[in-house]
Design a protein around this motif. Structure first.
Motif, mmCIF file in Angstrom:
data_model
loop_
_atom_site.group_PDB
_atom_site.id
_atom_site.type_symbol
_atom_site.label_atom_id
_atom_site.label_comp_id
_atom_site.label_asym_id
_atom_site.label_seq_id
_atom_site.Cartn_x
_atom_site.Cartn_y
_atom_site.Cartn_z
ATOM 1 N N ILE A 130 28.298 -27.472 54.191
ATOM 2 C CA ILE A 130 28.589 -28.654 55.009
ATOM 3 C C ILE A 130 29.742 -28.379 55.968
ATOM 4 C CG2 ILE A 130 29.374 -31.051 54.913
ATOM 5 C CD1 ILE A 130 27.965 -31.287 52.207
ATOM 6 N N LEU A 190 28.692 -26.842 59.302
ATOM 7 C CA LEU A 190 27.698 -27.512 60.143
ATOM 8 C C LEU A 190 28.143 -27.647 61.598
ATOM 9 C CD1 LEU A 190 26.209 -30.368 57.922
ATOM 10 C CD2 LEU A 190 25.056 -28.332 58.797
ATOM 11 N N ALA A 199 21.309 -29.518 58.170
ATOM 12 C CA ALA A 199 21.882 -30.831 57.874
ATOM 13 C C ALA A 199 20.874 -31.718 57.145
ATOM 14 C CB ALA A 199 22.343 -31.502 59.165
ATOM 15 N N HIS A 253 21.246 -33.343 53.542
ATOM 16 C CA HIS A 253 21.197 -34.804 53.473
ATOM 17 C C HIS A 253 20.197 -35.283 52.425
ATOM 18 C CE1 HIS A 253 21.585 -38.903 54.867
ATOM 19 N NE2 HIS A 253 20.290 -38.981 55.066
ATOM 20 N N MET A 256 28.671 -34.812 53.286
ATOM 21 C CA MET A 256 27.918 -35.115 54.508
ATOM 22 C C MET A 256 28.490 -36.336 55.220
ATOM 23 S SD MET A 256 25.567 -32.966 55.279
ATOM 24 C CE MET A 256 24.544 -33.932 56.391
ATOM 25 N N ILE A 277 29.022 -34.346 63.386
ATOM 26 C CA ILE A 277 27.600 -34.266 63.738
ATOM 27 C C ILE A 277 27.307 -35.181 64.924
ATOM 28 C CG2 ILE A 277 25.257 -34.637 62.890
ATOM 29 C CD1 ILE A 277 26.254 -34.012 60.085
#
Length: 383
Positions: free
Chosen positions: A154, A157, A172, A176, A187, A194
């Protein structure tokens, strides 16, 4: 001591005058043996050695040079100075580095955690991402049996999305869909990153996180709702309204974080978010709202006047007390206005007009003395 030996062996292996191939293989094997724990020397010194191996350059050398510019004292805008601003992977070095990474990936938990620490650092070198197959590693580790390893993915990302948005979103989505609490919380924590890299593509993640049962996930996700204003202000404001009736208190409290921007965008508050939050009865929300309302009273009494009749009278006592503590008698002016016995109170702080540049030269320039006086008054410049 052993890391120093590995560094010395690599330096001998990369000696441009007399390269030592035996030291090369010994150093690579030694680095593999020293990569045992996901903390301390194996993380940082180990990473630098792996980077040197992939680039086939002596450890401790500067692999790149910064872009020259006016920030440097010796900058010459007319000079053409060749600079190495990006690293170049070496074929044999990459093969050895990939072998090292594979050894860590197919080993125990500590070694896989160390691998993720290295990958996170290697992602800062875009030129090494594809040769070292870092994206493939992240895809595989996102499905790791141990949640702690997957949670480390994570943290990668943001850089992964910058390098390849499609594959980044694929990773992702895999993360998720996992149900472990540690990963769900992770997340939610990176949702803002993100959003800033993928825009509307992050909205489905937000929608599902707001349906989560864990309060930590809900807290992080609801705090990220403010990122919607960079995509569409109406969608953002409507989402704030939808959260007013949320069952979890922390979600409603996080709406207050967006209220200043909301009031700037919608000064008339047609959606009546402020009265709804105030009348909810949550003391924490009222404490946070109180300062906003008092600031509104000082600068824009007309806006405050639109909200005041919608606030429950029995919940106004704390507001009146705080208002009087700051300026004695101010609450009485509003009470008289509410009963139609007085006029609308005047603003306490004069509203300064914010200059909006048109990007064009003005027809008439201000006098230099006037401009300097303005700087003194507004910015506190000292002659």
């Amino acid at each position: 001591m052993l890391f120093c030996i590995a560094t010395d062996w690599l330096a001998q292996a990369f000696d441009p005058t007399a390269p030592n191939t035996d030291r090369w293989w010994l150093a690579v094997a030694l680095v593999n043996g020293l990569a045992t724990t996901p903390f301390g020397q194996p993380v940082h010194q180990g990473y630098h050695l792996v980077e040197s191996i992939a680039l086939a350059e002596r450890p401790g050398t500067w692999h790149t040079q910064p872009e020259d510019g006016p920030q440097n004292m010796g900058w010459n805008p007319n000079a053409v100075v060749p600079r190495t601003t990006s690293v170049v992977a070496h074929d044999a070095g990459v093969a050895a580095a990939v072998w090292l990474l594979n050894c860590l990936e197919n080993d125990d938990l500590d070694r896989r955690l160390l691998l993720m620490e290295w990958v996170k650092l290697l992602l800062e070198r875009p030129a090494l991402i594809e040769p070292l197959c870092l994206v493939d590693i992240l895809i595989r580790r996102s499905a790791d049996d141990h949640q702690e390893v997957a949670s480390k993915v994570i943290l990668c990302l943001a850089r992964l999305l910058e390098f390849d948005e499609e594959q980044g979103l694929q990773v992702a989505q895999r993360l998720h869909e996992r149900k472990e609490l540690l990963i769900r919380r992770g997340m939610a924590d990176v949702l803002t990153r993100i959003f800033r890299r993928t825009g509307w593509k992050a909205v489905p993640f937000l929608d599902e996180m707001l349906e989560d049962e864990d309060e930590s996930v809900l807290a992080a996700a609801s705090a990220t709702v403010g990122d919607l204003k960079f995509l569409d202000e109406d969608v953002w404001a409507d989402r704030l309204v939808s959260l007013l009736d949320h069952d979890v208190a922390i979600v409603r409290r996080n709406i207050v974080l967006s209220l200043r921007d909301y009031v700037e965008a919608y000064p008339d508050d047609e959606r009546q978010i402020i009265p709804s939050l105030w009348n909810d009865g949550d003391e924490v929300v009222q404490i946070r709202l109180r300062e906003l309302l008092m600031r509104m009273d000082e600068i824009h009494p007309d806006r405050f006047a639109k909200n005041l009749p919608l606030l429950k009278p029995e919940r106004l006592e704390a507001l009146w007390m705080t208002m009087d503590a700051r300026r004695k008698g101010r609450s009485q002016q509003w009470k008289e206005w509410l009963t139609n016995e007085g006029t609308l109170p005047e603003p306490i702080v004069a509203t300064q007009e914010i200059h909006q540049s048109t990007g064009e030269a003005p027809d008439e320039l201000p006098d230099v003395d006037d401009a300097l006086n303005m700087l003194d008054d507004t910015l506190g410049f000292i002659d």
